[in-house]
Design a protein around this motif. Structure first.
Motif, PDB file in Angstrom:
ATOM      1  N   ASN A   1       0.815  -1.124   0.049  1.00 19.40           N
ATOM      2  CA  ASN A   1       0.134  -0.081   0.023  1.00 19.40           C
ATOM      3  C   ASN A   1       0.859   1.351   0.041  1.00 19.40           C
ATOM      4  O   ASN A   1       0.190   2.434   0.135  1.00 19.40           O
ATOM      5  N   LEU A   2       2.252   1.108  -0.106  1.00 16.55           N
ATOM      6  CA  LEU A   2       2.831   2.362   0.028  1.00 16.55           C
ATOM      7  C   LEU A   2       3.129   2.784  -1.605  1.00 16.55           C
ATOM      8  O   LEU A   2       3.012   2.129  -2.147  1.00 16.55           O
ATOM      9  N   LEU A   3       3.267   4.148  -1.559  1.00 19.54           N
ATOM     10  CA  LEU A   3       3.231   4.779  -2.726  1.00 19.54           C
ATOM     11  C   LEU A   3       4.590   4.885  -3.391  1.00 19.54           C
ATOM     12  O   LEU A   3       4.744   4.586  -4.784  1.00 19.54           O
ATOM     13  N   SER A   4       5.516   5.691  -2.683  1.00 23.75           N
ATOM     14  CA  SER A   4       6.848   5.889  -3.222  1.00 23.75           C
ATOM     15  C   SER A   4       7.592   4.549  -3.490  1.00 23.75           C
ATOM     16  O   SER A   4       7.712   3.696  -2.615  1.00 23.75           O
ATOM     17  N   GLN A   5       8.012   4.433  -4.773  1.00 25.52           N
ATOM     18  CA  GLN A   5       8.654   3.189  -4.980  1.00 25.52           C
ATOM     19  C   GLN A   5      10.154   3.199  -4.151  1.00 25.52           C
ATOM     20  O   GLN A   5      10.679   2.337  -3.939  1.00 25.52           O
ATOM     21  N   GLU A   6      10.579   4.409  -4.133  1.00 32.08           N
ATOM     22  CA  GLU A   6      12.049   4.661  -3.437  1.00 32.08           C
ATOM     23  C   GLU A   6      11.966   4.233  -1.969  1.00 32.08           C
ATOM     24  O   GLU A   6      12.800   3.450  -1.402  1.00 32.08           O
ATOM     25  N   MET A   7      10.968   4.538  -1.301  1.00 29.53           N
ATOM     26  CA  MET A   7      10.596   4.317   0.262  1.00 29.53           C
ATOM     27  C   MET A   7      10.407   2.776   0.095  1.00 29.53           C
ATOM     28  O   MET A   7      10.850   2.043   1.125  1.00 29.53           O
ATOM     29  N   LYS A   8       9.631   2.320  -0.763  1.00 28.06           N
ATOM     30  CA  LYS A   8       9.053   0.740  -0.868  1.00 28.06           C
ATOM     31  C   LYS A   8      10.362   0.018  -0.781  1.00 28.06           C
ATOM     32  O   LYS A   8      10.480  -1.072  -0.250  1.00 28.06           O
ATOM     33  N   ALA A   9      11.324   0.505  -1.637  1.00 18.04           N
ATOM     34  CA  ALA A   9      12.567  -0.312  -1.780  1.00 18.04           C
ATOM     35  C   ALA A   9      13.126  -0.430  -0.417  1.00 18.04           C
ATOM     36  O   ALA A   9      14.227  -1.586  -0.456  1.00 18.04           O
ATOM     37  N   LEU A  10      13.038   0.313   0.452  1.00 17.04           N
ATOM     38  CA  LEU A  10      13.910   0.293   1.608  1.00 17.04           C
ATOM     39  C   LEU A  10      13.192  -0.445   2.857  1.00 17.04           C
ATOM     40  O   LEU A  10      13.566  -0.838   3.755  1.00 17.04           O
TER      41      LEU A  10
ATOM     42  N   TYR B   1       5.779  16.720   0.713  1.00 20.88           N
ATOM     43  CA  TYR B   1       6.818  16.448   1.510  1.00 20.88           C
ATOM     44  C   TYR B   1       8.110  16.279   0.757  1.00 20.88           C
ATOM     45  O   TYR B   1       9.122  15.811   1.114  1.00 20.88           O
ATOM     46  N   GLY B   2       7.863  16.455  -0.529  1.00 26.20           N
ATOM     47  CA  GLY B   2       9.041  16.358  -1.433  1.00 26.20           C
ATOM     48  C   GLY B   2      10.185  17.160  -1.116  1.00 26.20           C
ATOM     49  O   GLY B   2      11.202  16.389  -1.455  1.00 26.20           O
ATOM     50  N   GLY B   3      10.239  18.179  -0.430  1.00 16.81           N
ATOM     51  CA  GLY B   3      11.339  19.125  -0.247  1.00 16.81           C
ATOM     52  C   GLY B   3      12.283  18.335   0.898  1.00 16.81           C
ATOM     53  O   GLY B   3      13.497  18.764   0.917  1.00 16.81           O
ATOM     54  N   CYS B   4      11.693  17.651   1.468  1.00 17.76           N
ATOM     55  CA  CYS B   4      12.403  16.898   2.585  1.00 17.76           C
ATOM     56  C   CYS B   4      12.786  15.413   2.240  1.00 17.76           C
ATOM     57  O   CYS B   4      13.100  14.518   3.218  1.00 17.76           O
ATOM     58  N   LYS B   5      12.384  14.897   1.027  1.00 22.53           N
ATOM     59  CA  LYS B   5      12.533  13.525   0.490  1.00 22.53           C
ATOM     60  C   LYS B   5      13.815  13.038   0.833  1.00 22.53           C
ATOM     61  O   LYS B   5      13.894  11.921   1.462  1.00 22.53           O
ATOM     62  N   ALA B   6      14.780  13.651   0.572  1.00 25.20           N
ATOM     63  CA  ALA B   6      16.347  13.273   0.687  1.00 25.20           C
ATOM     64  C   ALA B   6      16.550  12.764   2.323  1.00 25.20           C
ATOM     65  O   ALA B   6      16.922  11.660   2.749  1.00 25.20           O
ATOM     66  N   TRP B   7      16.012  13.766   3.226  1.00 24.06           N
ATOM     67  CA  TRP B   7      16.215  13.450   4.529  1.00 24.06           C
ATOM     68  C   TRP B   7      15.408  12.154   5.103  1.00 24.06           C
ATOM     69  O   TRP B   7      15.930  11.505   5.743  1.00 24.06           O
ATOM     70  N   PHE B   8      14.171  12.295   4.549  1.00 21.86           N
ATOM     71  CA  PHE B   8      13.177  11.015   4.734  1.00 21.86           C
ATOM     72  C   PHE B   8      13.949   9.595   4.440  1.00 21.86           C
ATOM     73  O   PHE B   8      13.914   8.738   5.110  1.00 21.86           O
ATOM     74  N   LEU B   9      14.228   9.624   3.163  1.00 19.86           N
ATOM     75  CA  LEU B   9      14.925   8.358   2.796  1.00 19.86           C
ATOM     76  C   LEU B   9      16.097   8.228   3.244  1.00 19.86           C
ATOM     77  O   LEU B   9      16.433   7.042   3.817  1.00 19.86           O
ATOM     78  N   ASP B  10      16.890   9.130   3.844  1.00 19.08           N
ATOM     79  CA  ASP B  10      18.112   9.121   4.323  1.00 19.08           C
ATOM     80  C   ASP B  10      17.926   8.110   5.830  1.00 19.08           C
ATOM     81  O   ASP B  10      18.640   7.409   6.291  1.00 19.08           O
ATOM     82  N   HIS B  11      16.838   8.688   6.587  1.00 23.01           N
ATOM     83  CA  HIS B  11      16.470   8.220   7.918  1.00 23.01           C
ATOM     84  C   HIS B  11      15.938   7.048   7.937  1.00 23.01           C
ATOM     85  O   HIS B  11      16.249   5.990   8.496  1.00 23.01           O
ATOM     86  N   ALA B  12      15.245   6.638   6.830  1.00 22.98           N
ATOM     87  CA  ALA B  12      14.645   5.377   6.480  1.00 22.98           C
ATOM     88  C   ALA B  12      15.964   4.255   6.341  1.00 22.98           C
ATOM     89  O   ALA B  12      16.006   3.225   6.912  1.00 22.98           O
ATOM     90  N   ARG B  13      17.049   4.870   5.522  1.00 29.99           N
ATOM     91  CA  ARG B  13      17.989   3.928   5.162  1.00 29.99           C
ATOM     92  C   ARG B  13      18.985   3.661   6.574  1.00 29.99           C
ATOM     93  O   ARG B  13      19.272   2.580   6.967  1.00 29.99           O
ATOM     94  N   ASP B  14      19.269   4.789   7.545  1.00 26.39           N
ATOM     95  CA  ASP B  14      19.928   4.729   8.667  1.00 26.39           C
ATOM     96  C   ASP B  14      19.262   5.485   9.543  1.00 26.39           C
ATOM     97  O   ASP B  14      19.915   6.812   9.296  1.00 26.39           O
ATOM     98  N   PRO B  15      18.788   5.354  10.502  1.00 19.57           N
ATOM     99  CA  PRO B  15      18.169   6.488  11.474  1.00 19.57           C
ATOM    100  C   PRO B  15      19.199   7.215  11.829  1.00 19.57           C
ATOM    101  O   PRO B  15      18.869   8.379  12.384  1.00 19.57           O
TER     102      PRO B  15
END
Ligand code: SAM
Length: 249
Positions: free
Chosen positions: A151-160, A206-220
């Motif tokens: 049910n996740l939308l972003s494929q980048e987030m889903k990949a994590l 939330y796209g403006g902070c996308k890089a942060w969110f993905l970084d946090h998901a990769r490594d909090p």
């Protein structure tokens, strides 16, 4: 779990227990007694072969060693139930979880005992940094995302978010169960242009902070470093201003 009593199945427990002269194995013996048709396997860093019998087998395997776990699973897996009651150190627990969960059969369980050690520094956990450290508790919380992966939308987030095919999470004080589903979880995403619209809206908000969110998901811990750097920059700026003030007076 009651339905396991009357059928043959394979159980693996990490951590056999026992110190010095005591060979341990209290839980392995209990499983063999409660589940009379089960084949019970135990892993430990110490030799516990004194406990081996027709239905109990022990193996010397370090739960923090991915290659050793892989070798063990190729020879003895898959399992219906895997219980982690080993070192309770977060890196060992996560190495075991990541390497063994795919070796649990559909409908089976991966069980984390005493997962609350995620909050205790003596086991490399933390209460203060609980939302930043990578711990079993963090992954139990993430299990909700894993169950909803489709049910996740972003494929980048889903990949994590790993595709562990978990269909249920049961959390009790001191013990948590991840139940494997019979296949990939359903998607509730409506058809048509819904997904495209929702992706656009999410990006807009939330796209403006996308890089942060993905970084946090990769490594909090990245986020912790970011806050630390921000704090350092502010401290330096304040120290600079105070220095200017002293020179002027
Ligand atoms: C809490 S005891 C297990 C108790 C047992 N399950 C019971 O309930 O009777 C923890 C066990 O984990 C083992 N252990 C510690 N570090 C380990 C590691 N890295 N890999 C595998 N086993 C480990 C210890 O030797 C000890 O026997």
């Amino acid at each position: 779990m009651r339905d396991y009593v009357g059928r043959p199945f394979k159980l693996l427990e990490i951590g056999v227990g026992g110190e010095s002269a005591d060979p341990g194995g209290a839980s392995l013996k209990l499983w063999a007694e409660v589940f009379p048709l089960a084949r019970v396997h135990g892993l430990d860093i110490y030799d516990k072969s004194a406990l081996d019998s027709d239905r109990i087998r022990t193996f010397v395997v370090d739960q923090g060693d991915p290659l050793a776990l892989d070798r063990f699973m190729k020879r003895h897996g898959p399992f219906d139930i895997i219980i982690d009651d080993g070192s309770h150190r977060r890196s060992d627990q996560l190495t075991s979880l990541f390497n063994l969960i795919t070796g649990v059969v559909a409908g089976g369980y991966y069980i984390l005992e005493d997962y609350f050690t995620s909050y205790w520094p003596v086991y490399d956990g933390s209460t203060l940094a609980k939302d930043f450290l990578d711990t079993p508790v963090r992954w139990l919380k993430q299990a909700i995302d894993i169950i909803n992966r489709n049910n996740l939308l972003s494929q980048e987030m889903k990949a994590l978010i790993p595709d562990w095919e978990i269909e249920a999470l049961h959390v009790y004080p001191g013990v948590a169960f991840l139940k494997k589903g019979a296949g990939p979880n359903r998607s509730e995403l409506p058809r048509g242009d819904f997904v495209e619209n929702q992706l656009q809206l999410d990006e807009l908000r939330y796209g403006g902070c996308k890089a942060w969110f993905l970084d946090h998901a990769r490594d909090p811990m990245n986020y912790l470093a970011l806050l630390h750097n921000l704090r350092q920059a502010l401290d330096d700026e304040i120290a600079g201003l105070q220095g200017d003030g002293k020179r002027e007076s």
